[in-house]
Motif scaffolding. Structure first.
Motif, short mmCIF file in Angstrom:
data_model
loop_
_atom_site.label_atom_id
_atom_site.label_comp_id
_atom_site.label_asym_id
_atom_site.label_seq_id
_atom_site.Cartn_x
_atom_site.Cartn_y
_atom_site.Cartn_z
N MET A 120 0.81 -1.22 0.00
CA MET A 120 0.00 0.00 0.00
C MET A 120 0.84 1.27 0.00
N LEU A 121 2.09 1.17 0.44
CA LEU A 121 2.94 2.36 0.56
C LEU A 121 3.07 3.14 -0.74
N PRO A 122 3.54 2.51 -1.85
CA PRO A 122 3.68 3.29 -3.09
C PRO A 122 2.35 3.66 -3.73
N LEU A 123 1.27 2.98 -3.34
CA LEU A 123 -0.03 3.22 -3.96
C LEU A 123 -0.75 4.41 -3.32
N ILE A 124 -0.84 4.41 -1.99
CA ILE A 124 -1.61 5.47 -1.33
C ILE A 124 -0.88 6.09 -0.15
N GLY A 125 0.42 5.84 -0.04
CA GLY A 125 1.22 6.53 0.98
C GLY A 125 1.13 5.91 2.36
N THR A 126 1.39 6.73 3.36
CA THR A 126 1.41 6.26 4.74
C THR A 126 0.31 6.93 5.55
N GLY A 127 0.07 6.40 6.74
CA GLY A 127 -0.91 7.01 7.63
C GLY A 127 -2.10 6.12 7.90
N PHE A 128 -3.14 6.73 8.47
CA PHE A 128 -4.33 5.99 8.91
C PHE A 128 -5.07 5.34 7.74
N TRP A 129 -5.31 6.10 6.69
CA TRP A 129 -6.15 5.59 5.59
C TRP A 129 -5.50 4.45 4.82
N PRO A 130 -4.23 4.52 4.49
CA PRO A 130 -3.59 3.35 3.87
C PRO A 130 -3.66 2.11 4.76
N ALA A 131 -3.48 2.31 6.07
CA ALA A 131 -3.58 1.18 7.00
C ALA A 131 -4.99 0.61 7.00
N LEU A 132 -6.01 1.49 6.92
CA LEU A 132 -7.40 1.02 6.89
C LEU A 132 -7.68 0.21 5.63
N VAL A 133 -7.17 0.68 4.50
CA VAL A 133 -7.36 -0.05 3.24
C VAL A 133 -6.71 -1.43 3.32
N ALA A 134 -5.49 -1.47 3.84
CA ALA A 134 -4.77 -2.74 3.94
C ALA A 134 -5.49 -3.71 4.89
N LEU A 135 -5.99 -3.21 6.01
CA LEU A 135 -6.70 -4.06 6.96
C LEU A 135 -8.04 -4.53 6.40
#
Length: 215
Positions: A76-91
């Motif tokens: 998810m890092l190169p796709l949507i960066g870091t932070g809360f929202w990328p973590a939510l997408v990954a989870l």
């Protein structure tokens, strides 16, 4: 025992930060679980009723399921960066497979004779879905939600690696500083949350299958 006392003292000294990270952890986990349910329950029903697409979708989901949690977060890092929202997408991606698979199996496992009888009584498709298919498939669906909740609560600790916050922050800090009391402040609550989640869903599962046991 001494290590646990040090962890307790650290927790008391940093209780405000702990509560903040706990809140983030819970929001991340439950948001991912709810999104997984919203996406995968309708998709699982559609797959169960549409055999032509079921194989492709289920094989794709099974392939995603074998990808390690940390790998999904890193992707998810190169796709949507870091932070809360990328973590939510990954989870959410992690939450989907158990829910989708169990919903699919729950609806596919319903005896066709039951559905034929309901249709013969003049029940509409919507009524059959609400009053017959959902109650019969519910135990497996709850099992899928239970598996998903445990995986998400545990994997949410990895969100800290991409700046998503949560209790994993204490684990990372404890490892980096070689302070295992700090690590335990994150690890023990995560373990307790996963156990609590499994117990809650197990109780719900027993309630939904009580009529089958009584019969």
């Amino acid at each position: 025992m001494e290590l646990l006392m040090k962890a307790y003292e650290y927790l008391i000294d940093n209780h405000v930060r702990f509560l903040e990270e706990l809140q983030v952890h819970l929001i991340l986990s439950f948001s991912a679980l709810i999104l997984g349910l919203i996406i995968c329950v309708p998709l699982g029903i559609w797959c169960a009723k549409t055999p032509k697409v079921a194989a492709t979708i289920m094989n794709t989901v099974n392939s995603i399921r074998v990808i390690p949690s940390l790998a999904i977060l890193v992707i998810m890092l190169p796709l949507i960066g870091t932070g809360f929202w990328p973590a939510l997408v990954a989870l959410t991606v992690l939450a989907c497979p158990p829910i989708l698979i169990n919903t699919f199996l729950g609806f596919r496992g319903i005896d066709p004779a039951i559905l034929e009888s309901a249709n013969g009584m003049g029940m509409s498709e919507r009524t059959v879905l609400r009053k017959i298919e959902f109650p019969l498939a519910m135990p497996l669906m709850i099992t899928g939600a239970k598996t998903s909740s445990v995986e998400v609560l545990a994997s949410a600790s990895l969100a800290a690696f991409i700046g998503g916050g949560g209790l994993g922050t204490f684990i990372i800090n404890g490892l980096s500083m070689y302070k295992f009391q700090v690590l335990l402040v994150g690890a023990i609550p995560i373990a307790l949350l996963t156990i609590f989640s499994e117990v809650i869903f197990s109780c719900i599962e027993k309630l939904t299958t009580r009529y089958q046991r009584d019969a």
